[in-house]
Motif scaffolding. Structure first.
Motif, PDB file in Angstrom:
ATOM      1  N   ARG A  43       0.781  -8.819  -0.542  1.00 30.84           N
ATOM      2  CA  ARG A  43      -0.617  -9.083  -0.891  1.00 30.84           C
ATOM      3  C   ARG A  43      -1.247  -9.871   0.249  1.00 30.84           C
ATOM      4  O   ARG A  43      -0.696 -10.859   0.727  1.00 30.84           O
ATOM      5  N   VAL A  44      -2.407  -9.402   0.674  1.00 34.10           N
ATOM      6  CA  VAL A  44      -3.163 -10.053   1.748  1.00 34.10           C
ATOM      7  C   VAL A  44      -4.408 -10.679   1.123  1.00 34.10           C
ATOM      8  O   VAL A  44      -5.160 -10.002   0.414  1.00 34.10           O
ATOM      9  N   ALA A  45      -4.616 -11.968   1.384  1.00 32.65           N
ATOM     10  CA  ALA A  45      -5.774 -12.680   0.831  1.00 32.65           C
ATOM     11  C   ALA A  45      -7.075 -12.049   1.313  1.00 32.65           C
ATOM     12  O   ALA A  45      -7.150 -11.484   2.405  1.00 32.65           O
ATOM     13  N   ARG A  46      -8.096 -12.175   0.490  1.00 30.59           N
ATOM     14  CA  ARG A  46      -9.409 -11.611   0.832  1.00 30.59           C
ATOM     15  C   ARG A  46      -9.984 -12.224   2.108  1.00 30.59           C
ATOM     16  O   ARG A  46     -10.805 -11.607   2.771  1.00 30.59           O
ATOM     17  N   LEU A  50      -7.393  -7.108   6.554  1.00 34.93           N
ATOM     18  CA  LEU A  50      -6.194  -6.365   6.183  1.00 34.93           C
ATOM     19  C   LEU A  50      -5.545  -5.685   7.385  1.00 34.93           C
ATOM     20  O   LEU A  50      -4.330  -5.733   7.566  1.00 34.93           O
ATOM     21  N   VAL A  74      -0.673 -14.461   3.039  1.00 33.74           N
ATOM     22  CA  VAL A  74       0.087 -13.220   2.901  1.00 33.74           C
ATOM     23  C   VAL A  74       1.329 -13.591   2.104  1.00 33.74           C
ATOM     24  O   VAL A  74       1.953 -14.613   2.366  1.00 33.74           O
ATOM     25  N   CYS A 102       0.837  -3.173   2.870  1.00 31.31           N
ATOM     26  CA  CYS A 102      -0.072  -4.321   2.800  1.00 31.31           C
ATOM     27  C   CYS A 102      -1.239  -3.917   1.908  1.00 31.31           C
ATOM     28  O   CYS A 102      -1.846  -2.857   2.109  1.00 31.31           O
ATOM     29  N   GLN A 104      -4.801  -5.319  -0.405  1.00 28.48           N
ATOM     30  CA  GLN A 104      -5.819  -6.370  -0.537  1.00 28.48           C
ATOM     31  C   GLN A 104      -6.808  -5.965  -1.611  1.00 28.48           C
ATOM     32  O   GLN A 104      -7.254  -4.808  -1.659  1.00 28.48           O
ATOM     33  N   GLU A 105      -7.143  -6.936  -2.458  1.00 30.39           N
ATOM     34  CA  GLU A 105      -8.188  -6.709  -3.448  1.00 30.39           C
ATOM     35  C   GLU A 105      -9.522  -6.917  -2.772  1.00 30.39           C
ATOM     36  O   GLU A 105      -9.717  -7.871  -2.033  1.00 30.39           O
ATOM     37  N   ARG A 106     -10.440  -6.023  -3.048  1.00 30.39           N
ATOM     38  CA  ARG A 106     -11.797  -6.157  -2.513  1.00 30.39           C
ATOM     39  C   ARG A 106     -12.788  -6.111  -3.644  1.00 30.39           C
ATOM     40  O   ARG A 106     -12.505  -5.568  -4.691  1.00 30.39           O
TER      41      ARG A 106
END
Length: 107
Positions: A43-46, A50, A74, A102, A104-106
């Motif tokens: 998971r990659v932080a917002r 990414l 991360v 990888c 990421q939530e957007r």
């Protein structure tokens, strides 16, 4: 839906970054669950780009990746986050940097 195609005028990005950008796509949680089950989901932080994270992993930039990991920007996908995403089905974008995915939530 895929990420915007890089144009010939893109500057300041490496060929690897542009390749990964072209391979980044919107994806649903159900398509990612099998990678989570195998422990292959990051998971990659917002707050982070990414594709920059994916490029650092691909280039084996251990120092930068370690900084992101130690700061929590991360992380291996936690079961709590997985359950949340399964319940909400948020907008997710992902890129593969084997063996990792990888995500990421957007939005």
């Amino acid at each position: 839906m895929t990420a915007p195609e890089p144009s010939a005028t893109d500057s300041g990005h490496s060929p690897l970054y542009l390749k990964l950008l072209a391979e980044t796509a919107k994806i649903g949680w159900t398509e990612l669950e099998r990678f989570f089950a195998r422990g292959m989901l990051l998971r990659v932080a917002r707050d982070l780009d990414l594709v920059t994270v994916a490029a650092a992993i691909a280039e084996d930039d251990a120092d930068q990746v370690a900084r992101w990991l130690s700061s929590g920007l991360v992380e291996r996908m936690m079961s709590e986050t997985a359950a949340d995403w399964a319940a909400r089905d948020p907008d997710l974008w992902a890129v593969v940097v084997s063996p990792w995915v990888c995500v990421q939530e957007r939005g």
